[in-house]
Design a protein around this motif. Sequence first.
Motif, PDB file in Angstrom:
ATOM      1  N   MET A   1    -117.696  37.246  29.499  1.00 35.38           N
ATOM      2  CA  MET A   1    -118.758  37.059  28.521  1.00 35.38           C
ATOM      3  C   MET A   1    -119.873  36.185  29.099  1.00 35.38           C
ATOM      4  O   MET A   1    -121.050  36.440  28.844  1.00 35.38           O
ATOM      5  CB  MET A   1    -118.202  36.454  27.231  1.00 35.38           C
ATOM      6  CG  MET A   1    -117.190  37.361  26.540  1.00 35.38           C
ATOM      7  SD  MET A   1    -117.807  39.016  26.185  1.00 35.38           S
ATOM      8  CE  MET A   1    -118.278  38.809  24.498  1.00 35.38           C
ATOM      9  N   ALA A   2    -119.527  35.174  29.870  1.00 33.58           N
ATOM     10  CA  ALA A   2    -120.537  34.320  30.492  1.00 33.58           C
ATOM     11  C   ALA A   2    -121.414  35.122  31.440  1.00 33.58           C
ATOM     12  O   ALA A   2    -122.619  34.880  31.548  1.00 33.58           O
ATOM     13  CB  ALA A   2    -119.874  33.151  31.222  1.00 33.58           C
ATOM     14  N   GLU A   3    -120.816  36.099  32.120  1.00 32.77           N
ATOM     15  CA  GLU A   3    -121.578  36.951  33.031  1.00 32.77           C
ATOM     16  C   GLU A   3    -122.596  37.808  32.285  1.00 32.77           C
ATOM     17  O   GLU A   3    -123.589  38.243  32.863  1.00 32.77           O
ATOM     18  CB  GLU A   3    -120.626  37.842  33.839  1.00 32.77           C
ATOM     19  CG  GLU A   3    -119.820  37.069  34.869  1.00 32.77           C
ATOM     20  CD  GLU A   3    -118.722  37.890  35.520  1.00 32.77           C
ATOM     21  OE1 GLU A   3    -118.596  39.096  35.204  1.00 32.77           O
ATOM     22  OE2 GLU A   3    -117.978  37.317  36.333  1.00 32.77           O
ATOM     23  N   ARG A   4    -122.384  38.031  30.996  1.00 33.87           N
ATOM     24  CA  ARG A   4    -123.317  38.810  30.182  1.00 33.87           C
ATOM     25  C   ARG A   4    -124.483  37.967  29.671  1.00 33.87           C
ATOM     26  O   ARG A   4    -125.387  38.481  29.020  1.00 33.87           O
ATOM     27  CB  ARG A   4    -122.583  39.419  28.985  1.00 33.87           C
ATOM     28  CG  ARG A   4    -121.581  40.488  29.394  1.00 33.87           C
ATOM     29  CD  ARG A   4    -120.911  41.139  28.215  1.00 33.87           C
ATOM     30  NE  ARG A   4    -121.891  41.616  27.245  1.00 33.87           N
ATOM     31  CZ  ARG A   4    -121.690  41.629  25.944  1.00 33.87           C
ATOM     32  NH1 ARG A   4    -120.555  41.192  25.439  1.00 33.87           N
ATOM     33  NH2 ARG A   4    -122.607  42.092  25.128  1.00 33.87           N
TER      34      ARG A   4
ATOM     35  N   ALA B   1    -126.490  34.883  27.518  1.00 38.63           N
ATOM     36  CA  ALA B   1    -126.468  34.223  26.215  1.00 38.63           C
ATOM     37  C   ALA B   1    -125.814  35.084  25.137  1.00 38.63           C
ATOM     38  O   ALA B   1    -125.078  34.571  24.283  1.00 38.63           O
ATOM     39  CB  ALA B   1    -127.888  33.845  25.805  1.00 38.63           C
ATOM     40  N   LEU B   2    -126.059  36.392  25.148  1.00 39.68           N
ATOM     41  CA  LEU B   2    -125.453  37.259  24.141  1.00 39.68           C
ATOM     42  C   LEU B   2    -123.929  37.262  24.271  1.00 39.68           C
ATOM     43  O   LEU B   2    -123.217  37.178  23.273  1.00 39.68           O
ATOM     44  CB  LEU B   2    -125.996  38.682  24.251  1.00 39.68           C
ATOM     45  CG  LEU B   2    -125.409  39.682  23.244  1.00 39.68           C
ATOM     46  CD1 LEU B   2    -125.669  39.232  21.810  1.00 39.68           C
ATOM     47  CD2 LEU B   2    -125.982  41.069  23.490  1.00 39.68           C
ATOM     48  N   GLY B   3    -123.435  37.334  25.472  1.00 39.60           N
ATOM     49  CA  GLY B   3    -121.988  37.306  25.679  1.00 39.60           C
ATOM     50  C   GLY B   3    -121.366  36.015  25.207  1.00 39.60           C
ATOM     51  O   GLY B   3    -120.309  36.009  24.568  1.00 39.60           O
TER      52      GLY B   3
ATOM     53  N   GLU C   1    -121.339  35.981  21.385  1.00 35.49           N
ATOM     54  CA  GLU C   1    -120.278  36.847  20.868  1.00 35.49           C
ATOM     55  C   GLU C   1    -118.908  36.201  21.041  1.00 35.49           C
ATOM     56  O   GLU C   1    -118.050  36.295  20.153  1.00 35.49           O
ATOM     57  CB  GLU C   1    -120.313  38.204  21.564  1.00 35.49           C
ATOM     58  CG  GLU C   1    -121.485  39.055  21.144  1.00 35.49           C
ATOM     59  CD  GLU C   1    -121.583  40.362  21.922  1.00 35.49           C
ATOM     60  OE1 GLU C   1    -120.793  40.582  22.866  1.00 35.49           O
ATOM     61  OE2 GLU C   1    -122.466  41.166  21.579  1.00 35.49           O
ATOM     62  N   LEU C   2    -118.713  35.520  22.154  1.00 34.65           N
ATOM     63  CA  LEU C   2    -117.444  34.843  22.402  1.00 34.65           C
ATOM     64  C   LEU C   2    -117.196  33.769  21.348  1.00 34.65           C
ATOM     65  O   LEU C   2    -116.114  33.686  20.772  1.00 34.65           O
ATOM     66  CB  LEU C   2    -117.442  34.226  23.805  1.00 34.65           C
ATOM     67  CG  LEU C   2    -116.169  33.511  24.221  1.00 34.65           C
ATOM     68  CD1 LEU C   2    -115.053  34.526  24.432  1.00 34.65           C
ATOM     69  CD2 LEU C   2    -116.412  32.723  25.487  1.00 34.65           C
ATOM     70  N   TRP C   3    -118.216  32.956  21.060  1.00 36.48           N
ATOM     71  CA  TRP C   3    -118.065  31.895  20.066  1.00 36.48           C
ATOM     72  C   TRP C   3    -117.885  32.461  18.668  1.00 36.48           C
ATOM     73  O   TRP C   3    -117.092  31.948  17.877  1.00 36.48           O
ATOM     74  CB  TRP C   3    -119.256  30.930  20.107  1.00 36.48           C
ATOM     75  CG  TRP C   3    -119.095  29.923  21.198  1.00 36.48           C
ATOM     76  CD1 TRP C   3    -119.879  29.791  22.308  1.00 36.48           C
ATOM     77  CD2 TRP C   3    -118.085  28.926  21.309  1.00 36.48           C
ATOM     78  NE1 TRP C   3    -119.398  28.773  23.092  1.00 36.48           N
ATOM     79  CE2 TRP C   3    -118.302  28.227  22.502  1.00 36.48           C
ATOM     80  CE3 TRP C   3    -117.009  28.561  20.513  1.00 36.48           C
ATOM     81  CZ2 TRP C   3    -117.492  27.177  22.918  1.00 36.48           C
ATOM     82  CZ3 TRP C   3    -116.199  27.514  20.926  1.00 36.48           C
ATOM     83  CH2 TRP C   3    -116.441  26.835  22.117  1.00 36.48           C
TER      84      TRP C   3
END
Length: 76
Positions: A28-31, A33-35, A38-40
């Motif tokens: 998700m970090a590689e994606r 800010a959106l990733g 979404e993770l949070w």
Amino acid sequence: MAEQVPLTGAQRREYNQRLHAARRQQQMAERGALGVAELWFDEARRIAKAKAAKGDESALHDLARTLSNWADRHRA
């Protein structure tokens, strides 16, 4: 050399969950800010649902209020 003790089912499940969470965080970090967002969101929803399943819906109400406030601030 010390003998390794096999993990119990619960220990193995906990280990696998932590490993999965770490991999997912990296993906998700590689994606960007959106990733991360979404993770949070997924983590907040998971926590709220788990508490609700135990009879405490306060986290669901808090999450709903937080999201409502955020939407009000950022609505175009």
